[in-house]
Design a protein around this motif. Structure first.
Motif, short mmCIF file in Angstrom:
data_model
loop_
_atom_site.label_atom_id
_atom_site.label_comp_id
_atom_site.label_asym_id
_atom_site.label_seq_id
_atom_site.Cartn_x
_atom_site.Cartn_y
_atom_site.Cartn_z
N GLU A 1 0.85 -1.19 0.00
CA GLU A 1 0.00 0.00 0.00
C GLU A 1 0.89 1.23 0.00
N MET A 2 0.36 2.33 -0.55
CA MET A 2 1.12 3.58 -0.63
C MET A 2 0.23 4.74 -0.22
N ALA A 3 0.84 5.75 0.40
CA ALA A 3 0.14 6.97 0.78
C ALA A 3 0.95 8.18 0.35
N GLY A 4 0.23 9.25 0.06
CA GLY A 4 0.86 10.54 -0.22
C GLY A 4 0.78 11.44 1.00
N ALA A 5 0.84 12.73 0.77
CA ALA A 5 0.85 13.69 1.88
C ALA A 5 -0.44 13.67 2.69
N ASP A 6 -1.54 13.18 2.06
CA ASP A 6 -2.81 13.13 2.78
C ASP A 6 -2.92 11.94 3.73
N ARG A 7 -1.94 11.08 3.74
CA ARG A 7 -1.87 9.92 4.64
C ARG A 7 -2.98 8.89 4.39
N VAL A 8 -3.54 8.88 3.25
CA VAL A 8 -4.55 7.91 2.88
C VAL A 8 -3.88 6.82 2.05
N PHE A 9 -4.00 5.59 2.49
CA PHE A 9 -3.32 4.48 1.82
C PHE A 9 -4.20 3.87 0.74
N HIS A 10 -3.54 3.56 -0.36
CA HIS A 10 -4.19 2.92 -1.49
C HIS A 10 -3.39 1.67 -1.86
N ARG A 11 -4.09 0.72 -2.43
CA ARG A 11 -3.42 -0.47 -2.92
C ARG A 11 -2.40 -0.08 -3.98
N PRO B 1 4.96 9.79 -3.72
CA PRO B 1 4.85 8.90 -2.56
C PRO B 1 5.47 9.51 -1.31
N VAL B 2 4.82 9.23 -0.18
CA VAL B 2 5.34 9.64 1.12
C VAL B 2 5.60 8.43 2.02
N ALA B 3 4.76 7.41 1.91
CA ALA B 3 4.91 6.23 2.78
C ALA B 3 4.45 4.99 2.05
N VAL B 4 5.06 3.87 2.41
CA VAL B 4 4.69 2.55 1.88
C VAL B 4 4.52 1.60 3.05
N ARG B 5 3.52 0.74 2.94
CA ARG B 5 3.33 -0.34 3.92
C ARG B 5 3.22 -1.67 3.19
N TYR B 6 3.66 -2.71 3.88
CA TYR B 6 3.55 -4.07 3.34
C TYR B 6 2.94 -4.98 4.40
N ALA B 7 1.81 -5.59 4.06
CA ALA B 7 1.15 -6.56 4.94
C ALA B 7 0.89 -5.96 6.32
N PHE B 8 0.70 -4.65 6.36
CA PHE B 8 0.59 -3.97 7.65
C PHE B 8 -0.87 -3.70 7.98
N ARG B 9 -1.59 -4.78 8.17
CA ARG B 9 -2.96 -4.75 8.67
C ARG B 9 -3.17 -6.00 9.51
N ASP B 10 -4.28 -6.05 10.23
CA ASP B 10 -4.53 -7.23 11.04
C ASP B 10 -4.52 -8.48 10.19
N TYR B 11 -5.18 -8.42 9.05
CA TYR B 11 -5.16 -9.56 8.13
C TYR B 11 -4.85 -9.06 6.73
N LEU B 12 -3.60 -9.22 6.33
CA LEU B 12 -3.18 -8.89 4.97
C LEU B 12 -1.95 -9.71 4.64
N PRO B 13 -2.14 -10.99 4.32
CA PRO B 13 -0.99 -11.79 3.93
C PRO B 13 -0.38 -11.28 2.63
N GLY B 14 0.94 -11.22 2.57
CA GLY B 14 1.63 -10.89 1.34
C GLY B 14 2.07 -12.16 0.64
N ASN B 15 2.78 -12.00 -0.46
CA ASN B 15 3.26 -13.18 -1.19
C ASN B 15 4.74 -13.07 -1.56
N VAL B 16 5.47 -12.26 -0.79
CA VAL B 16 6.88 -12.05 -1.08
C VAL B 16 7.73 -12.85 -0.10
N SER B 17 8.68 -13.60 -0.63
CA SER B 17 9.61 -14.35 0.22
C SER B 17 10.99 -14.33 -0.42
#
Length: 476
Positions: free
Chosen positions: A415-425, A445-461
């Motif tokens: 997920e990514m967010a800009g200055a408004d701090r709203v995250f989008h896929r 871009p201002v911030a990036v998150r990965y799998a950073f929710r209660d339930y959000l499995p990623g697929n990167v290993s």
């Protein structure tokens, strides 16, 4: 009310002590037939006898005799040197004039496992919560003749006590259903690689908090804990509440601290969700205390990240996972295994994911690589190091990602967010050893998150199948 509970407990333990003084040497449950003793060290043995009597211990592996004298309270403690591990069945004779003989003892590697229900969870599973591959593991349990497990019974106490229940069992289909699954799969991998006996002490209580495994003198200093309020005193058949602080330390940790172990495994955190601000420091305090009281130096401490669980919109357990990885940085000689990839979609609301084999094996990889120094085994998951922005693209760099990742396209969980701090896929792909992230809704871009929710499995290993650790680049 609390005074009367203390008075009752004092009477019970006084009666038990008087019984011990009138009989031959008395041993704690954890010292018994089928136990595993830590190899090539000096192990501690302890128990109760008549005050002032001489107590001896004679092992079958050499001609030595260890001696001590019971104190005025009848307690005694002595030390015995152990040989190099093998599969020889040994015996140990302990005597105060009358002999007690312990049979079928192995010498190998001993690990102390603790936490809440995911560590407690047996191979037989819980209601509506199976362990994947359990029937095969149980059916073939006798193949693992070097594995023994002692499962400690729940024993909540208001004050520290000297004994608890939990005796050693050999690995076989009759006993394996009660073996803690994560610990059993850890032991299997350790036994396969090291080719020595492995003993597991599983001292866990489902639903317990980290504060439950700390003593009153520490927990009483925490501003959010009121011992009179927070210790639940219920009906006698369910006296000790799993959320209560101090009770597990008093009744289950304190009685076992003389047992010589190689290290600690910890699988806990669900009951501290919502308290991530204090979790890392309190876990560090627990580890420091346990190491001090076991008196065996800076014992390794390996623990498990919370698996994805709950709402795809929630963040509470994501913050706790973050606190767990911060705790790893706070605690010397520690390591944490990532479990982001070990859930199925239908397990989003199941706090007990079925794949305990992978968890146990990843804990074993940490121990084998870091404690036993085996080269070639990879134990650390890829972790975020830093981000830079070039135009509309965020470029992420990572530690422990030698050789890159398991895929270059279709990366999920970003997920990514800009200055408004709203995250989008966001879309992500691998270029070299970096991951490049873009999002059509965000020009800068201002911030990036990965799998950073209660339930959000990623697929990167990584190339060994170890998953990328969930992260965020912001601190919002």
């Amino acid at each position: 009310m609390r005074y009367f509970y203390r008075l009752w407990l004092s009477g019970m333990f006084l009666a038990a002590s008087m019984s011990a003084l009138q009989a031959k040497v008395v041993l704690p449950d954890i010292l018994g037939d089928n136990m595993v003793l830590q190899q090539q060290t000096v192990v501690r043995l302890w128990g109760w006898a008549k005050p002032g009597v001489s107590v001896t211990a004679k092992p079958s592996w050499d001609d030595s005799v260890s001696r001590t004298q019971a104190g005025a309270d009848g307690k005694w403690l002595l030390a015995v040197e152990t040989p190099e591990a093998d599969y020889t069945s040994h015996s140990l004779v302990i005597s105060d004039g009358e002999e007690v003989t312990l049979q079928n003892i192995l010498v190998g590697e001993v690990w102390f496992c603790s936490g809440q229900s995911n560590m407690e969870m047996p191979l037989a599973g819980f209601d509506n919560c199976p362990v994947e591959g359990a029937n095969e593991a149980i059916a073939t349990a006798s193949e693992w003749k070097g594995i023994r497990m002692a499962t400690i019974e729940k024993n909540g106490q208001l004050e520290p006590v000297d004994s608890c229940r939990g005796s050693w069992r050999v690995s076989c289909p009759a006993y394996a259903p009660r073996f803690g699954a994560t610990a059993f799969f850890f032991a299997r991998m350790m036994n396969r690689v090291l080719d020595v006996p492995v003993g597991i002490i599983n001292c866990s209580w489902g639903g317990s908090t980290v504060e439950g495994w700390l003593p009153e003198e520490i927990v009483s200093q925490y501003p959010d804990i009121d011992l009179e309020r927070d210790i639940r005193k219920e009906e006698p058949h369910d006296w000790w509440h799993y959320l209560s602080p101090t009770l597990m330390y008093n009744g289950m940790v304190r009685p076992l601290q003389n047992y010589t172990v190689k290290g600690f495994l910890w699988y806990q955190g669900e009951s501290n969700v919502g308290k991530h601000d204090t979790y890392g420091e309190r876990l560090k305090t627990m580890v420091e205390l346990w190491r001090k009281e076991w008196r065996l130096g800076e014992l390794p401490f390996y623990f498990v990240e919370l698996a994805p669980y709950g709402s795809a919109e929630g963040l509470a357990s994501a913050f706790l996972r973050e606190a767990q990885h911060e705790a790893e940085r706070l605690i010397p000689n520690s390591g944490v295994v990532c479990t982001n990839d070990l859930v199925e979609p239908y397990e989003a609301w199941n706090v007990h994911p079925k794949d305990k084999r992978s968890v146990g094996e990843r804990l074993a990889y940490l121990a084998l690589a870091k404690t036993y120094g085996l080269k070639g085994i990879k134990a650390d998951s890829p972790t975020f190091r830093k981000m830079r922005v070039e135009g509309s693209e965020a470029i992420l760099e990572f530690d422990h990602a030698e050789g890159g990742f398991s895929r270059v396209k279709d990366l999920e969980g970003f997920e990514m967010a800009g200055a408004d701090r709203v995250f989008h896929r966001a879309r992500a792909e691998v270029k070299g050893n970096c991951i490049h992230v873009v999002c059509g809704e965000i020009a800068r871009p201002v911030a990036v998150r990965y799998a950073f929710r209660d339930y959000l499995p990623g697929n990167v290993s990584d190339l060994r199948g170890l998953p990328l650790v969930p992260f965020r680049t912001d601190r919002w």
